[in-house]
Scaffold this motif. Sequence first.
Motif, mmCIF file in Angstrom:
data_model
loop_
_atom_site.group_PDB
_atom_site.id
_atom_site.type_symbol
_atom_site.label_atom_id
_atom_site.label_comp_id
_atom_site.label_asym_id
_atom_site.label_seq_id
_atom_site.Cartn_x
_atom_site.Cartn_y
_atom_site.Cartn_z
ATOM 1 N N ASN A 126 3.459 10.571 -1.284
ATOM 2 C CA ASN A 126 2.233 10.537 -0.495
ATOM 3 C C ASN A 126 1.695 11.934 -0.227
ATOM 4 O O ASN A 126 0.480 12.159 -0.270
ATOM 5 N N ARG A 127 2.576 12.874 0.037
ATOM 6 C CA ARG A 127 2.129 14.249 0.264
ATOM 7 C C ARG A 127 1.476 14.828 -0.977
ATOM 8 O O ARG A 127 0.383 15.409 -0.917
ATOM 9 N N VAL A 128 2.128 14.653 -2.131
ATOM 10 C CA VAL A 128 1.590 15.202 -3.372
ATOM 11 C C VAL A 128 0.300 14.477 -3.767
ATOM 12 O O VAL A 128 -0.669 15.098 -4.219
ATOM 13 N N ALA A 129 0.272 13.165 -3.572
ATOM 14 C CA ALA A 129 -0.928 12.393 -3.917
ATOM 15 C C ALA A 129 -2.123 12.833 -3.082
ATOM 16 O O ALA A 129 -3.236 12.990 -3.604
ATOM 17 N N ARG A 130 -1.899 13.032 -1.784
ATOM 18 C CA ARG A 130 -3.006 13.492 -0.925
ATOM 19 C C ARG A 130 -3.506 14.850 -1.372
ATOM 20 O O ARG A 130 -4.714 15.115 -1.417
ATOM 21 N N ALA A 131 -2.576 15.725 -1.698
ATOM 22 C CA ALA A 131 -2.970 17.065 -2.151
ATOM 23 C C ALA A 131 -3.739 17.011 -3.458
ATOM 24 O O ALA A 131 -4.558 17.900 -3.748
ATOM 25 N N ALA A 132 -3.501 15.971 -4.257
ATOM 26 C CA ALA A 132 -4.192 15.824 -5.545
ATOM 27 C C ALA A 132 -5.493 15.036 -5.422
ATOM 28 O O ALA A 132 -6.137 14.761 -6.430
ATOM 29 N N GLY A 133 -5.848 14.652 -4.190
ATOM 30 C CA GLY A 133 -7.127 13.977 -3.984
ATOM 31 C C GLY A 133 -7.076 12.470 -3.860
ATOM 32 O O GLY A 133 -8.122 11.818 -3.796
ATOM 33 N N VAL A 134 -5.881 11.887 -3.827
ATOM 34 C CA VAL A 134 -5.761 10.435 -3.655
ATOM 35 C C VAL A 134 -5.894 10.125 -2.167
ATOM 36 O O VAL A 134 -5.136 10.655 -1.353
ATOM 37 N N THR A 135 -6.837 9.275 -1.811
ATOM 38 C CA THR A 135 -7.137 9.041 -0.400
ATOM 39 C C THR A 135 -6.376 7.880 0.218
ATOM 40 O O THR A 135 -6.314 7.753 1.434
ATOM 41 N N HIS A 136 -5.808 6.978 -0.596
ATOM 42 C CA HIS A 136 -5.092 5.841 -0.029
ATOM 43 C C HIS A 136 -3.581 6.077 -0.080
ATOM 44 O O HIS A 136 -3.083 6.846 -0.907
ATOM 45 N N ALA A 137 -2.873 5.418 0.816
ATOM 46 C CA ALA A 137 -1.413 5.540 0.863
ATOM 47 C C ALA A 137 -0.794 4.847 -0.346
ATOM 48 O O ALA A 137 -1.263 3.797 -0.783
ATOM 49 N N ILE A 138 0.250 5.450 -0.888
ATOM 50 C CA ILE A 138 0.947 4.872 -2.028
ATOM 51 C C ILE A 138 2.440 4.837 -1.723
ATOM 52 O O ILE A 138 2.879 5.250 -0.650
ATOM 53 N N SER A 139 3.204 4.358 -2.680
ATOM 54 C CA SER A 139 4.658 4.318 -2.566
ATOM 55 C C SER A 139 5.236 4.730 -3.914
ATOM 56 O O SER A 139 4.511 4.791 -4.911
ATOM 57 N N PRO A 140 6.538 4.988 -3.983
ATOM 58 C CA PRO A 140 7.130 5.262 -5.292
ATOM 59 C C PRO A 140 6.863 4.144 -6.293
ATOM 60 O O PRO A 140 6.700 4.394 -7.488
ATOM 61 N N HIS A 141 6.788 2.902 -5.805
ATOM 62 C CA HIS A 141 6.534 1.771 -6.700
ATOM 63 C C HIS A 141 5.140 1.856 -7.323
ATOM 64 O O HIS A 141 4.893 1.239 -8.365
ATOM 65 N N SER A 142 4.240 2.622 -6.705
ATOM 66 C CA SER A 142 2.892 2.766 -7.258
ATOM 67 C C SER A 142 2.931 3.387 -8.650
ATOM 68 O O SER A 142 2.074 3.088 -9.489
ATOM 69 N N PHE A 143 3.903 4.249 -8.912
ATOM 70 C CA PHE A 143 4.001 4.863 -10.233
ATOM 71 C C PHE A 143 4.456 3.842 -11.267
ATOM 72 O O PHE A 143 3.955 3.817 -12.394
#
Length: 342
Positions: free
Chosen positions: A261-278
């Motif tokens: 979630n930290r890396v995703a936010r820094a990359a511009g992803v605005t919604h919450a994700i989980s490891p399963h998202s990958f």
Amino acid sequence: MAVGVEVVASAASASVELRGAPPARTPHELASLLRVAGMPEAGLRATAMWLVSGRRESPHTRIAYVRDVSWWVSWCAARGCVPATATTAAADLYIAALKESGLARASIGRRIAAVSSWYTYLVREQCAAINPFEGAERPRLDTQASRTRGLSRDQVTAILRHAADHESARTYALLWLMFATAGRISSILDARIEQLSQDRGHQVLDLAIKGGQVKRFAIPPAALAAVQRYLEEREHPRDGLLFVSRTGRRLGQSYAWKLVNRVARAAGVTHAISPHSFRHSAITIALGDGRPLHVVQDFAGHADPRTTRRYDRARDSLDRSPAYELAAMVTPEQDQEHPQRH
């Protein structure tokens, strides 16, 4: 009749919380909870045997069963119901309480399946008279789509690019393997260095999957380069866990959740994700790119192709309709030469 319905609804309402942290996380904690609920010692011994038999050989699978059974045992304990003598009516009220709690249908179905499996073993060992969940109605699963918050192809690229430029080599390697293998996070965090090898010209990694089995995954060059760079920083260890903390301990799943979630936010992803998202995104992108269903099913390790189909976001796309190819196979030559003629 209306009064009877109200009574049942009131009895089903959960005074025990059925969401959040499970009542038990380990076999020892489950045993303690069973004692509180009045389970005889013979039932405790049978439960211990059940947890190490069948499909529960994997430690992670075993813990998952412990958690799912503990919800039922806790519910029984709060009502003075001894699990060994529970009735079908009690089971039905518990299922109603699960539905009222707002749990996803898949979670409810999994909990019922776990408890039913446990009772089947207890009945066989003569530690319970009946399986109160046998024949119980389970919620219909949504077979049309997965509810996991996924990532687009561009978002995955942005996350990997950001990790390559701003994160540690360990983070970059972990993210690459999560996507490239579509592996479950528990399997990847359990991966060992000695499981990296070659097979018929492919760089591969053997990961433990559901049911205690091992599956071999091809590792593409970019992912392999990320892993090798990380291992170089660790001075090329020959064995042991692939991903470890600075003190050499296994990384936890809670750490992985916060990390992605930290890396995703820094990359511009605005919604919450989980490891399963990958995992979800890898399967979805593979299907959207036109890979055959059976190929993606094998890649994902799904036993049932219907599970894989839930990830197919483009299943209704007219661009993928076979109608055009089918028509071309049977259209008379003169109609092919004059397609607009009526």
